[in-house]
Design a protein around this motif. Structure first.
Motif, PDB file in Angstrom:
ATOM      1  N   VAL A 155       0.828  -1.194   0.000  1.00  0.00           N
ATOM      2  CA  VAL A 155       0.000   0.000   0.000  1.00  0.00           C
ATOM      3  C   VAL A 155       0.871   1.255   0.000  1.00  0.00           C
ATOM      4  O   VAL A 155       0.611   2.219  -0.714  1.00  0.00           O
ATOM      5  CB  VAL A 155      -0.920  -0.012   1.240  1.00  0.00           C
ATOM      6  CG1 VAL A 155      -1.624   1.310   1.415  1.00  0.00           C
ATOM      7  CG2 VAL A 155      -1.906  -1.155   1.149  1.00  0.00           C
ATOM      8  N   ARG A 156       1.942   1.200   0.780  1.00  0.00           N
ATOM      9  CA  ARG A 156       2.794   2.384   0.893  1.00  0.00           C
ATOM     10  C   ARG A 156       3.567   2.650  -0.390  1.00  0.00           C
ATOM     11  O   ARG A 156       3.707   3.787  -0.814  1.00  0.00           O
ATOM     12  CB  ARG A 156       3.740   2.218   2.082  1.00  0.00           C
ATOM     13  CG  ARG A 156       3.028   2.439   3.419  1.00  0.00           C
ATOM     14  CD  ARG A 156       3.974   2.297   4.571  1.00  0.00           C
ATOM     15  NE  ARG A 156       4.216   0.896   4.897  1.00  0.00           N
ATOM     16  CZ  ARG A 156       5.341   0.433   5.418  1.00  0.00           C
ATOM     17  NH1 ARG A 156       6.332   1.261   5.662  1.00  0.00           N
ATOM     18  NH2 ARG A 156       5.470  -0.850   5.694  1.00  0.00           N
ATOM     19  N   THR A 157       4.065   1.595  -1.019  1.00  0.00           N
ATOM     20  CA  THR A 157       4.836   1.869  -2.236  1.00  0.00           C
ATOM     21  C   THR A 157       3.913   2.334  -3.346  1.00  0.00           C
ATOM     22  O   THR A 157       4.275   3.196  -4.149  1.00  0.00           O
ATOM     23  CB  THR A 157       5.687   0.655  -2.668  1.00  0.00           C
ATOM     24  OG1 THR A 157       6.599   1.080  -3.661  1.00  0.00           O
ATOM     25  CG2 THR A 157       4.850  -0.489  -3.204  1.00  0.00           C
ATOM     26  N   CYS A 158       2.701   1.805  -3.391  1.00  0.00           N
ATOM     27  CA  CYS A 158       1.746   2.245  -4.417  1.00  0.00           C
ATOM     28  C   CYS A 158       1.438   3.733  -4.249  1.00  0.00           C
ATOM     29  O   CYS A 158       1.334   4.470  -5.220  1.00  0.00           O
ATOM     30  CB  CYS A 158       0.466   1.429  -4.329  1.00  0.00           C
ATOM     31  SG  CYS A 158      -0.639   1.660  -5.720  1.00  0.00           S
ATOM     32  N   ARG A 159       1.346   4.174  -3.004  1.00  0.00           N
ATOM     33  CA  ARG A 159       1.033   5.576  -2.748  1.00  0.00           C
ATOM     34  C   ARG A 159       2.275   6.456  -2.910  1.00  0.00           C
ATOM     35  O   ARG A 159       2.248   7.465  -3.591  1.00  0.00           O
ATOM     36  CB  ARG A 159       0.451   5.732  -1.341  1.00  0.00           C
ATOM     37  CG  ARG A 159       0.024   7.165  -1.027  1.00  0.00           C
ATOM     38  CD  ARG A 159      -0.605   7.273   0.345  1.00  0.00           C
ATOM     39  NE  ARG A 159       0.342   6.939   1.399  1.00  0.00           N
ATOM     40  CZ  ARG A 159       0.073   6.130   2.426  1.00  0.00           C
ATOM     41  NH1 ARG A 159      -1.112   5.594   2.538  1.00  0.00           N
ATOM     42  NH2 ARG A 159       0.977   5.869   3.339  1.00  0.00           N
ATOM     43  N   GLU A 160       3.371   6.028  -2.259  1.00  0.00           N
ATOM     44  CA  GLU A 160       4.525   6.922  -2.176  1.00  0.00           C
ATOM     45  C   GLU A 160       5.374   6.926  -3.449  1.00  0.00           C
ATOM     46  O   GLU A 160       5.915   7.959  -3.829  1.00  0.00           O
ATOM     47  CB  GLU A 160       5.402   6.526  -0.977  1.00  0.00           C
ATOM     48  CG  GLU A 160       4.727   6.772   0.360  1.00  0.00           C
ATOM     49  CD  GLU A 160       5.560   6.253   1.530  1.00  0.00           C
ATOM     50  OE1 GLU A 160       6.802   6.217   1.393  1.00  0.00           O
ATOM     51  OE2 GLU A 160       4.970   5.871   2.549  1.00  0.00           O
ATOM     52  N   ILE A 162       4.571   5.119  -6.596  1.00  0.00           N
ATOM     53  CA  ILE A 162       3.864   5.066  -7.871  1.00  0.00           C
ATOM     54  C   ILE A 162       2.850   6.198  -7.961  1.00  0.00           C
ATOM     55  O   ILE A 162       2.489   6.645  -9.038  1.00  0.00           O
ATOM     56  CB  ILE A 162       3.165   3.689  -8.059  1.00  0.00           C
ATOM     57  CG1 ILE A 162       4.110   2.553  -7.672  1.00  0.00           C
ATOM     58  CG2 ILE A 162       2.653   3.500  -9.476  1.00  0.00           C
ATOM     59  CD1 ILE A 162       5.403   2.485  -8.462  1.00  0.00           C
ATOM     60  N   GLY A 163       2.390   6.658  -6.798  1.00  0.00           N
ATOM     61  CA  GLY A 163       1.446   7.773  -6.787  1.00  0.00           C
ATOM     62  C   GLY A 163       0.043   7.374  -7.188  1.00  0.00           C
ATOM     63  O   GLY A 163      -0.725   8.183  -7.687  1.00  0.00           O
ATOM     64  N   ARG A 164      -0.320   6.106  -7.022  1.00  0.00           N
ATOM     65  CA  ARG A 164      -1.619   5.644  -7.497  1.00  0.00           C
ATOM     66  C   ARG A 164      -2.626   5.372  -6.375  1.00  0.00           C
ATOM     67  O   ARG A 164      -3.820   5.575  -6.570  1.00  0.00           O
ATOM     68  CB  ARG A 164      -1.451   4.352  -8.315  1.00  0.00           C
ATOM     69  CG  ARG A 164      -0.597   4.481  -9.546  1.00  0.00           C
ATOM     70  CD  ARG A 164      -1.159   5.451 -10.553  1.00  0.00           C
ATOM     71  NE  ARG A 164      -2.446   4.992 -11.108  1.00  0.00           N
ATOM     72  CZ  ARG A 164      -3.108   5.630 -12.046  1.00  0.00           C
ATOM     73  NH1 ARG A 164      -2.626   6.750 -12.552  1.00  0.00           N
ATOM     74  NH2 ARG A 164      -4.260   5.176 -12.498  1.00  0.00           N
ATOM     75  N   SER A 165      -2.181   4.859  -5.254  1.00  0.00           N
ATOM     76  CA  SER A 165      -3.101   4.407  -4.194  1.00  0.00           C
ATOM     77  C   SER A 165      -4.192   3.489  -4.752  1.00  0.00           C
ATOM     78  O   SER A 165      -5.367   3.663  -4.467  1.00  0.00           O
ATOM     79  CB  SER A 165      -3.735   5.594  -3.461  1.00  0.00           C
ATOM     80  OG  SER A 165      -2.781   6.211  -2.641  1.00  0.00           O
ATOM     81  N   ALA A 166      -3.780   2.555  -5.588  1.00  0.00           N
ATOM     82  CA  ALA A 166      -4.746   1.618  -6.171  1.00  0.00           C
ATOM     83  C   ALA A 166      -5.242   0.630  -5.130  1.00  0.00           C
ATOM     84  O   ALA A 166      -6.286   0.004  -5.309  1.00  0.00           O
ATOM     85  CB  ALA A 166      -4.104   0.865  -7.333  1.00  0.00           C
ATOM     86  N   ILE A 167      -4.457   0.457  -4.069  1.00  0.00           N
ATOM     87  CA  ILE A 167      -4.870  -0.430  -2.981  1.00  0.00           C
ATOM     88  C   ILE A 167      -4.699   0.308  -1.662  1.00  0.00           C
ATOM     89  O   ILE A 167      -3.902   1.246  -1.561  1.00  0.00           O
ATOM     90  CB  ILE A 167      -4.027  -1.740  -2.945  1.00  0.00           C
ATOM     91  CG1 ILE A 167      -2.543  -1.396  -3.128  1.00  0.00           C
ATOM     92  CG2 ILE A 167      -4.495  -2.737  -3.974  1.00  0.00           C
ATOM     93  CD1 ILE A 167      -1.612  -2.580  -2.963  1.00  0.00           C
ATOM     94  N   SER A 168      -5.453  -0.104  -0.663  1.00  0.00           N
ATOM     95  CA  SER A 168      -5.219   0.456   0.670  1.00  0.00           C
ATOM     96  C   SER A 168      -5.618  -0.575   1.705  1.00  0.00           C
ATOM     97  O   SER A 168      -6.201  -1.614   1.386  1.00  0.00           O
ATOM     98  CB  SER A 168      -6.002   1.755   0.851  1.00  0.00           C
ATOM     99  OG  SER A 168      -7.367   1.499   0.741  1.00  0.00           O
ATOM    100  N   LEU A 169      -5.285  -0.248   2.962  1.00  0.00           N
ATOM    101  CA  LEU A 169      -5.667  -1.134   4.050  1.00  0.00           C
ATOM    102  C   LEU A 169      -7.059  -0.723   4.496  1.00  0.00           C
ATOM    103  O   LEU A 169      -7.310   0.445   4.784  1.00  0.00           O
ATOM    104  CB  LEU A 169      -4.677  -1.010   5.204  1.00  0.00           C
ATOM    105  CG  LEU A 169      -3.313  -1.645   4.917  1.00  0.00           C
ATOM    106  CD1 LEU A 169      -2.276  -1.127   5.891  1.00  0.00           C
ATOM    107  CD2 LEU A 169      -3.402  -3.160   4.990  1.00  0.00           C
TER     108      LEU A 169
END
Lengths: 231, 621
Positions: A155-160, A162-169
């Protein structure tokens, strides 16, 4: 040049010569003097240093911000005569800190955490190996069937990065799991299929699917008694 | 007076003139009916009572002569709805709408409605005045005092009793350093649970780098059984605001937030109204009382997650993120809300501030013990006669609270334990009832002060089951971020489930202690690190109950359903058939005038047969 007094374990001190404009901080880790840059965490400061015990960490990865969820990197720090346990991935390196990474109490604590992780994820190799290292034969709890330890690295790498936040907790407590928006398990257009999440996953819970997008692990509620509490 | 019409108070003199004019307009001899409109009384029908009073006064054409005050919580929730007649201070309890005409008639005639007076259970005498009721007599009401006497929706009521005079004093007669010093010397410690010295926190926040700073009022009270912050914010919102303004001025903050649970609608609306009124009078906003100090307060409603009462999770929630705590190795007074220095205090802490500024640290630190100063409001609930909110000086023994103020245990049963500090607190047994309420002494006993919930348990409570109740609560409320808390509490629940269903082993007791250690030392925030307290204290003080469950497979209190069996004592059974009719599982069968029989294979162990039998013919073992 300036001289800096660094205390090594209570009574002994050493003088360290530093350039005048140096902002370096000095700390003692397992009896060894460490010099590092301010702003680094303890874990980062001792990463790959020879002579210092290997600090286990499952939710830490240098490419994302520290999170402090797995607690395996817990160490003992002594500051102004007070000893306490801290997560070394988050605790900032400070001048004069005395750190112990492998005491009996630290090992005991990690053992307790590993027993919980092994009970949740009995089939995960990296946890099995750590459990053996810390002397756990079999968890004293009912065994779960999961691979995901909810470290949040994906979740963190997707947000930080890749900038996508395609998944989250989503959800909380033992019902927590990784999901796509609107609690979907299939990834939509938010996911660019970079595979970064699969790369950082420490347990292999995330795998790439045939469409090049990750397949999310579904969390199974560990106990029948817990069903119906939420959702 | 509507909000739009008021003049801004340009300076302290204007505030004093306003205060005088409000007081002069009021006739101290006018009849006033104070009706408790706190949440407890509203739940027992105070709104209908209020409506009945309004209708009765209108019918008699007395609306102008008798002043009806819809006050905040009076505290004695057990006996609500409460009505107090002033100036005589006649105290009526359990008032129903049908009593209203009699009360009004008696009040006009200078008489008393005898049957609505409180009866002292010890003496059997009827008590006329509020202060003479044992429940109130033992209390010291400094912070909570005006809660039941003023209308929380009228700022003029608060100003009339000296409201905002502490703010005036702080703004004009004291430097910010003097304010902080006064709070430090008062010995005030955080009332939210941590007990951190408030003045020290303020000072750290004042010294922290940054031009933008925030103050936050934590009204995310979530402990089961605790409602003092709710009642305080509902009943005296202006005292909380006044404290926040003083604190913000001392720290150098110009923005504040009240983070309050959305499940507290009355607290939300009263606080919102208080902010609007204070803005209208210029007690909030730009250039407060002509001092040049600007401060505004916003309300943020929480979604009801227990963990959001933890300061870093609360701040994450305020920022619009998921309410999860973070490690506080860098304190929130340095990097809090939006990474700015933030001073967060509990509702009750803020409400103490005006008192300290007005009456001075030297007065305040005379109250209480060496390291715990002032008073503390507790919500006294559970198996106790007088449920309600209790404000006592620090240092008073637990026994005095439970037996003198609380009136002892319900139904004449025996006291077993009291849990202080909410789900993260511990159980305190009878042998420690002499303990004074004091941050450090309660912590030594394995419990904590917490926010002030006090749950009393009697001999019919199974301590293992009770520990399991709190562990289940925390399991649901754990955010799930860190492993010890998420997995550890869940596994504690698993072990306790084993024990309470008769499948426990002696090793399980050690396992619980090991889990407790992992939780205490390994958790990310205080929710996890204190979660084991109910288990640890029950193991420490009630170990024999665990052993009874594990070894003898018996629940001594008869609460753990898996360990009890119901049977009919044939000799006592009259064959009245009541249990046969009432059993929801149809497990009890029998004929009239013949002993009934319980089919254990069908019995769901609900205990209805035990409760309905008038001949003690149902045995529970």
């Amino acid at each position: 040049m300036k001289s800096v007094t660094v205390w090594v374990d209570g009574n002994t001190s050493v003088e360290v010569i530093e350039p005048k404009d140096s902002r370096a901080v000095h700390l003692t880790v397992d009896g060894k003097l460490i010099r590092t840059t301010p702003g680094k965490s303890l874990l980062e400061a001792v990463w790959n240093r020879p002579g210092i015990g290997n600090i286990p960490a499952l939710c830490y990865h240098p490419i994302v911000q520290s999170y402090g969820a797995c607690r395996l990197c817990t160490v003992e720090v002594e500051e102004q005569g007070r000893t306490r346990f801290v997560a070394s991935c988050l605790y900032p390196a400070k001048e004069g800190l005395v750190v112990r990474t492998d005491t009996d109490r630290v090992r005991q604590l990690r053992k307790g955490v590993l027993e919980l992780l092994l009970a949740r994820c009995p089939e995960v190799k990296v946890i099995q190996d750590l459990a053996i290292e810390y002397g756990i034969e079999k968890p004293r709890f009912a065994l779960g069937v999961q691979d995901c330890i909810l470290c949040g690295l994906c979740v963190r790498t997707c947000r930080e990065n890749i900038g996508r936040s395609a998944i989250s907790l989503v959800n909380r407590g033992i019902f927590r799991e990784v999901a796509a928006p609107f609690y979907a398990y299939e990834l939509g257009d938010g996911c660019v299929g970079c595979g970064d999440c699969v790369y950082v996953c420490p347990t292999g819970a995330l795998k790439l699917g045939p469409d090049g997008k990750p397949v999310l692990p579904k969390v199974h509620i560990p106990r029948p008694a817990a069903e119906g509490l939420l959702r | 007076m509507s909000i739009e019409q008021v003049d801004r108070l340009v300076d302290v003199a204007a505030l004093e003139r306003l205060r005088q004019s409000i007081i002069e307009k009021r006739n101290p001899f006018q009849l006033r009916l104070r009706i408790c409109n706190g949440t407890g009384c509203l739940a027992s029908g105070a709104d209908e009572v209020t409506a009945a009073f309004e209708a009765e006064l209108t019918r008699r054409g007395l609306s102008a002569e008798i002043n009806l005050v819809k006050s905040g919580c009076h505290g004695f929730c057990e006996k609500g709805p409460l009505v107090v007649v002033e100036p005589q201070e006649t105290f009526y309890q359990r008032v129903k709408p049908e009593h209203v005409p009699a009360i009004v008639a008696a009040t006009l005639d200078g008489k008393i409605v005898e049957e609505l007076l409180y009866v002292d259970p010890a003496t059997g005498e009827r008590i006329l005045h509020e202060q003479e009721v044992p429940f109130y007599r033992g209390q010291t009401r400094l912070v909570f005092g005006s809660n039941g006497t003023i209308d929380p929706t009228q700022i003029e009521d608060y100003i009339a009793i000296g409201g905002y005079s502490a703010l005036a004093k702080a703004l004009t007669q004291m430097s910010t350093a003097e304010i902080i010093d006064e709070v430090k010397r008062s010995g005030l410690r955080g009332r939210g649970g941590g007990g951190f010295p408030t003045g020290v926190k303020w000072e750290s926040c004042r010294r922290a780098d940054g031009d933008i700073k925030y103050v936050v009022c934590n009204a995310d009270e979530g402990d089961p059984g605790a409602y003092m912050d709710r009642s305080l914010l509902e009943g005296t919102p202006h005292a909380v605001l006044e404290g926040m303004i003083i604190g913000a001025h001392a720290i150098g903050a110009h923005e504040g937030y009240i983070y309050v649970r959305n499940e507290y609608p009355l607290a939300v609306s009263n606080a919102r109204r208080a902010i609007e009124q204070a803005m209208a009078y210029g007690l909030l906003g730009k250039d407060i009382l002509g001092s040049g100090f600007d401060f505004k307060v916003s309300i943020n409603r929480g979604g009801g997650a227990f963990v959001c009462g933890e300061s870093s999770a609360l701040m994450a929630s305020l920022e619009g993120q998921v309410g999860e705590p973070r490690a506080k190795y860098v304190h929130t007074v340095e990097k809090g809300l939006w990474d700015r220095p933030t001073c967060l205090n509990n509702v009750e802490t803020w409400a103490n501030v005006p008192l300290i500024i007005n009456r001075g640290a030297d007065w305040y630190n005379q109250i209480g013990t060496e390291k715990s100063k002032g008073t503390k409001i507790f919500s006294l609930v559970g198996k106790v006669n007088n449920t309600g909110l209790v404000e006592v000086p620090m240092g008073i023994p637990l026994r005095d609270i439970i037996f003198d103020i609380g009136g002892g245990i319900l139904d004449g049963k025996k006291f077993k334990a009291v849990q202080t500090g909410g789900p993260s607190g511990g159980f305190i047994p009878e042998s420690l009832l002499h303990l004074p309420v004091d941050f450090d002494r309660l912590t030594e006993a394995g419990s904590m002060m917490g926010s002030g919930a006090m749950i009393v348990m009697d001999e019919g409570t199974c301590m293992v089951n009770m520990a399991k109740f709190f562990i289940d609560f925390l399991e649901e409320e754990s955010c799930g971020k860190c492993v010890p808390c998420r997995e550890g509490i869940d596994r504690m629940g698993e072990v306790l489930e084993r024990i309470t269903t008769g499948k426990g082993r002696m090793e399980d007791l050690e396992l619980l202690e090991a889990l407790a250690d992992t939780l205490r030392l390994g958790s990310l925030c205080a929710l996890g690190s204190t979660a084991a307290n109910p288990v640890l204290t029950s193991l420490r003080y009630f170990r024999d109950e665990y052993i009874a469950h594990v070894v003898d497979k018996k629940c001594p209190a008869g609460e753990c359903q898996a360990l009890i069996q119901y049977s009919i004592i044939s000799e006592k059974c009259t064959g009245c058939m009541v249990c046969v009719r009432e059993c929801p599982s149809h497990a009890v069968t029998g004929k009239r005038r013949e002993p009934a029989v319980i089919d254990l294979a069908v019995c769901s162990k609900c205990g209805v047969c035990y409760d309905v039998c008038r001949f003690d013919a149902v045995k529970r073992a």
